[in-house]
Design a protein around this motif. Structure first.
Motif, PDB file in Angstrom:
ATOM      1  N   ASP A 165      21.784  86.143  37.232  1.00 18.43           N
ATOM      2  CA  ASP A 165      21.948  86.579  35.964  1.00 18.43           C
ATOM      3  C   ASP A 165      22.924  85.772  35.404  1.00 18.43           C
ATOM      4  OD1 ASP A 165      20.600  89.101  36.133  1.00 18.43           O
ATOM      5  OD2 ASP A 165      22.305  90.290  36.563  1.00 18.43           O
ATOM      6  N   HIS A 166      23.520  84.838  35.856  1.00 24.83           N
ATOM      7  CA  HIS A 166      24.472  83.722  35.201  1.00 24.83           C
ATOM      8  C   HIS A 166      23.572  82.671  34.753  1.00 24.83           C
ATOM      9  CE1 HIS A 166      27.816  80.731  35.300  1.00 24.83           C
ATOM     10  NE2 HIS A 166      26.934  80.056  35.435  1.00 24.83           N
ATOM     11  N   CYS A 167      22.512  82.398  35.629  1.00 23.71           N
ATOM     12  CA  CYS A 167      22.038  81.198  35.441  1.00 23.71           C
ATOM     13  C   CYS A 167      20.702  81.413  34.501  1.00 23.71           C
ATOM     14  CB  CYS A 167      21.211  80.718  36.672  1.00 23.71           C
ATOM     15  SG  CYS A 167      22.390  80.089  37.717  1.00 23.71           S
ATOM     16  N   LEU A 168      20.015  82.615  34.293  1.00 23.97           N
ATOM     17  CA  LEU A 168      19.042  82.584  33.716  1.00 23.97           C
ATOM     18  C   LEU A 168      18.773  82.231  32.329  1.00 23.97           C
ATOM     19  CD1 LEU A 168      15.619  83.608  33.827  1.00 23.97           C
ATOM     20  CD2 LEU A 168      17.278  83.531  36.047  1.00 23.97           C
ATOM     21  N   PRO A 169      20.013  82.589  31.353  1.00 28.91           N
ATOM     22  CA  PRO A 169      20.286  82.262  30.040  1.00 28.91           C
ATOM     23  C   PRO A 169      20.191  80.761  29.703  1.00 28.91           C
ATOM     24  CG  PRO A 169      21.349  84.106  30.512  1.00 28.91           C
ATOM     25  CD  PRO A 169      20.923  83.501  31.747  1.00 28.91           C
ATOM     26  N   PHE A 170      20.833  80.020  30.744  1.00 25.94           N
ATOM     27  CA  PHE A 170      21.085  78.614  30.569  1.00 25.94           C
ATOM     28  C   PHE A 170      19.716  77.917  31.037  1.00 25.94           C
ATOM     29  CE2 PHE A 170      25.479  80.086  31.278  1.00 25.94           C
ATOM     30  CZ  PHE A 170      25.951  79.618  30.526  1.00 25.94           C
ATOM     31  N   ASP A 171      19.148  78.562  31.912  1.00 23.73           N
ATOM     32  CA  ASP A 171      17.863  77.869  32.715  1.00 23.73           C
ATOM     33  C   ASP A 171      16.599  78.168  31.575  1.00 23.73           C
ATOM     34  OD1 ASP A 171      19.549  77.476  34.909  1.00 23.73           O
ATOM     35  OD2 ASP A 171      18.081  78.611  36.185  1.00 23.73           O
ATOM     36  N   VAL A 172      16.387  79.202  30.919  1.00 29.01           N
ATOM     37  CA  VAL A 172      15.489  79.504  30.117  1.00 29.01           C
ATOM     38  C   VAL A 172      15.524  78.560  28.772  1.00 29.01           C
ATOM     39  CG1 VAL A 172      14.352  81.078  28.642  1.00 29.01           C
ATOM     40  CG2 VAL A 172      14.897  81.688  31.126  1.00 29.01           C
ATOM     41  N   THR A 173      16.903  78.622  28.380  1.00 29.84           N
ATOM     42  CA  THR A 173      17.328  77.870  27.071  1.00 29.84           C
ATOM     43  C   THR A 173      16.734  76.488  27.541  1.00 29.84           C
ATOM     44  OG1 THR A 173      18.973  79.191  26.658  1.00 29.84           O
ATOM     45  CG2 THR A 173      18.895  77.069  25.633  1.00 29.84           C
ATOM     46  N   ARG A 174      17.406  75.851  28.549  1.00 29.35           N
ATOM     47  CA  ARG A 174      16.610  74.401  28.831  1.00 29.35           C
ATOM     48  C   ARG A 174      15.504  74.190  28.751  1.00 29.35           C
ATOM     49  NH1 ARG A 174      15.762  69.709  27.902  1.00 29.35           N
ATOM     50  NH2 ARG A 174      14.862  68.287  29.619  1.00 29.35           N
ATOM     51  N   CYS A 175      14.672  75.192  29.599  1.00 25.74           N
ATOM     52  CA  CYS A 175      13.377  75.019  29.855  1.00 25.74           C
ATOM     53  C   CYS A 175      12.521  75.170  28.635  1.00 25.74           C
ATOM     54  CB  CYS A 175      12.725  75.983  30.750  1.00 25.74           C
ATOM     55  SG  CYS A 175      11.083  75.693  31.667  1.00 25.74           S
ATOM     56  N   TYR A 176      12.834  76.061  27.763  1.00 24.80           N
ATOM     57  CA  TYR A 176      12.338  76.138  26.220  1.00 24.80           C
ATOM     58  C   TYR A 176      12.826  74.713  25.669  1.00 24.80           C
ATOM     59  CZ  TYR A 176      11.271  78.425  21.922  1.00 24.80           C
ATOM     60  OH  TYR A 176      10.804  78.841  20.486  1.00 24.80           O
ATOM     61  N   ASP A 177      13.737  74.225  25.488  1.00 29.75           N
ATOM     62  CA  ASP A 177      14.059  73.129  24.743  1.00 29.75           C
ATOM     63  C   ASP A 177      12.835  72.160  25.212  1.00 29.75           C
ATOM     64  OD1 ASP A 177      15.919  73.908  23.339  1.00 29.75           O
ATOM     65  OD2 ASP A 177      17.545  72.874  24.374  1.00 29.75           O
ATOM     66  N   GLU A 178      12.741  71.996  26.839  1.00 26.48           N
ATOM     67  CA  GLU A 178      11.980  70.884  27.211  1.00 26.48           C
ATOM     68  C   GLU A 178      10.345  71.237  26.712  1.00 26.48           C
ATOM     69  OE1 GLU A 178      10.662  68.572  31.445  1.00 26.48           O
ATOM     70  OE2 GLU A 178      12.490  69.783  31.356  1.00 26.48           O
ATOM     71  N   ALA A 179       9.925  72.206  26.892  1.00 31.22           N
ATOM     72  CA  ALA A 179       8.757  72.819  26.475  1.00 31.22           C
ATOM     73  C   ALA A 179       8.297  72.559  25.005  1.00 31.22           C
ATOM     74  CB  ALA A 179       8.292  74.108  27.043  1.00 31.22           C
ATOM     75  N   THR A 180       9.424  72.485  24.181  1.00 28.31           N
ATOM     76  CA  THR A 180       9.335  72.409  22.723  1.00 28.31           C
ATOM     77  C   THR A 180       9.657  70.950  22.141  1.00 28.31           C
ATOM     78  OG1 THR A 180      11.414  73.292  22.381  1.00 28.31           O
ATOM     79  CG2 THR A 180       9.275  74.856  22.267  1.00 28.31           C
ATOM     80  N   GLN A 181      11.128  70.670  22.012  1.00 28.26           N
ATOM     81  CA  GLN A 181      11.399  69.360  21.214  1.00 28.26           C
ATOM     82  C   GLN A 181      12.333  68.557  21.965  1.00 28.26           C
ATOM     83  OE1 GLN A 181      13.401  70.328  17.425  1.00 28.26           O
ATOM     84  NE2 GLN A 181      13.833  72.240  18.108  1.00 28.26           N
ATOM     85  N   TYR A 182      12.761  68.928  23.075  1.00 28.25           N
ATOM     86  CA  TYR A 182      14.183  68.134  23.775  1.00 28.25           C
ATOM     87  C   TYR A 182      13.700  67.772  24.898  1.00 28.25           C
ATOM     88  CZ  TYR A 182      16.543  70.262  19.834  1.00 28.25           C
ATOM     89  OH  TYR A 182      17.099  70.690  18.437  1.00 28.25           O
TER      90      TYR A 182
END
Length: 317
Positions: free
Chosen positions: A280-297
Motif C-alpha cells: 500500500d505504501h509503494c503503489l501510489p508512487f509506483d503507478v505515478t512514475r509508471c504513468y509518467d513514463e508511459a505518457t510524457q516523462y
C-alpha cells in the motif's frame, strides 16, 4: 486522506537476521526492511548499503564484529535513496563508492529525496538526528564496472542497466557467484518504483540472471541462498514490473487519467501482490512514475515532501 500517509503508521520493529552465504559474504535482513550486504575480504570489510542512520548502522557493525575484527574500509551505495546511504558515517569507512549516475542523482535531488523519505517512513530513520548535516557523498565513482580487491578477493561493482534508478549498482563475487542486487531485486516485498525505468528494468533483470548467481541478497526480503530461490526472486520482481507497466499502459491507451489508472492498477495487482511488504505504501508512487513514463516523462521527476503529500491526497482521498 483515507489511508495514513505512506508508512507513517508502520511502527512495528522487525526481527533482524544475519545470514552467512559463504566465508566472505553475509546478509543483514529484517523482515522486509532495507537490507545491508557485508563482504569480508582478506584484509578489509566492504558494506553494501548502510541503513538509514548512523545509529542504525551500529547494529550492522555489531554483527560484523561477531565474525571479524578487520577494518570496514569500503561502503558501496547501490543507489542514491536516503534509506540506503545516510548511515554511511557510522562505519567510518576510508571510501564511499557509487556509480557516476548515482553521484549525479545525489547532486540533482539528494536534498529533496532525503526530506521526502524521512517524511514517508519515520521508523526506518530511527535516531535521524545522528545523521551528519548535509548529504552522503561518494569519494570514488565509476562508470559501468570496476573491481575492488580485498586482498585476493575480487569484488566487481557493475551497472547492469537501469531499473530501480538510473544509477543502480550490483556487487558481484565472481568466484563464489554471490550477488548483492540492491533494490533491482526484491523478495516477497513490493518494489518501490517511484524513480524507476519500467521499460529498462526487465532487461536489467535478464542481465542479472545471465550471471547465474548461486545466492543473492535482494534490496528487501530474505537472502536467497540457492539458485532456485534466486530464480524466484528474479521472477517475482520481473512479474511485478511487467504487470504494473501493462496495466498502466492499457489505461493510458484507453485515455484514462492518473486517478482512474491508479484505481484499476491497484485492483489488478492487489490479489497477486497485496501480501507483499509495503504494497500500500509503494503503489501510489509506483503507478505515478509508471504513468509518467508511459505518457510524457522519460526520466523520473523529483519527489519532494510536498509533492509526496499532494500525490497521496489525490490518489488516496
Amino acid at each position: 486522506m483515507s489511508k495514513a500517509f505512506a508508512s507513517q503508521a508502520d511502527l512495528e520493529e522487525k526481527q533482524v537476521s544475519f545470514t552467512k552465504l559463504s566465508d566472505n559474504a553475509y546478509a543483514y535482513t529484517a523482515e522486509g526492511d532495507p537490507n545491508t550486504g557485508v563482504i569480508v575480504g582478506d584484509d578489509a570489510v566492504m558494506v553494501i548499503d548502510t541503513q538509514a542512520t548512523p545509529v542504525m548502522a551500529q547494529d550492522v557493525v555489531r554483527r560484523i564484529r561477531e565474525v571479524t575484527d578487520k577494518p570496514i574500509k569500503y561502503v558501496v551505495l547501490s543507489h542514491y535513496h536516503a534509506v540506503r546511504v545516510l548511515g554511511a558515517s557510522g562505519y567510518a569507512p576510508q571510501h564511499i563508492i557509487a556509480s557516476r549516475d548515482t553521484f549525479d542523482l545525489i547532486v540533482e535531488r539528494g536534498e529533496q529525496d532525503k526530506a521526502s523519505e524521512i517524511g514517508r517512513f519515520p521508523r526506518l530513520f530511527r535516531n535521524v538526528e545522528s545523521v551528519p548535516p548535509g548529504l552522503t557523498w561518494p569519494t570514488i565513482t565509476f562508470e559501468g564496472r570496476m573491481s575492488i580487491w580485498l586482498g585476493k578477493l575480487e569484488v566487481q561493482l557493475i551497472q547492469l542497466g537501469r531499473g530501480h534508478t538510473k544509477g543502480d549498482t550490483v556487487a558481484w563475487l565472481p568466484e563464489q557467484k554471490i550477488l548483492f542486487s540492491g533494490d533491482l531485486v526484491e523478495f516477497d516485498a513490493t518494489p518501490y518504483a517511484g524513480d524507476a525505468y519500467f521499460k529498462d528494468w526487465p532487461q536489467t533483470l535478464d542481465n542479472i540472471a545471465a550471471l547465474q548467481p548461486r545466492a543473492l541478497v535482494p534490496g528487501r526480503g530474505a537472502a536467497l541462498t540457492t539458485p532456485d530461490a534466486v530464480a524466484q526472486g528474479l521472477a517475482g520482481t520481473r512479474a511485478f514490473v511487467a504487470d504494473m507497466y501493462a496495466s498502466v499502459q492499457a489505461g493510458v491507451a484507453a485515455g484514462k487519467d492518473l486517478n482512474a489508472v491508479y484505481r484499476d492498477t491497484y485492483a489488478a495487482l492487489k490479489p497477486k501482490y497485496g501480501h507483499w511488504v509495503i504494497f500500500d505504501h509503494c503503489l501510489p508512487f509506483d503507478v505515478t512514475r509508471c504513468y509518467d513514463e508511459a505518457t510524457q516523462y522519460a526520466d523520473p521527476r523529483i519527489w519532494t515532501a510536498e509533492r509526496d503529500v499532494a500525490m497521496w491526497k489525490a490518489l488516496e482521498a
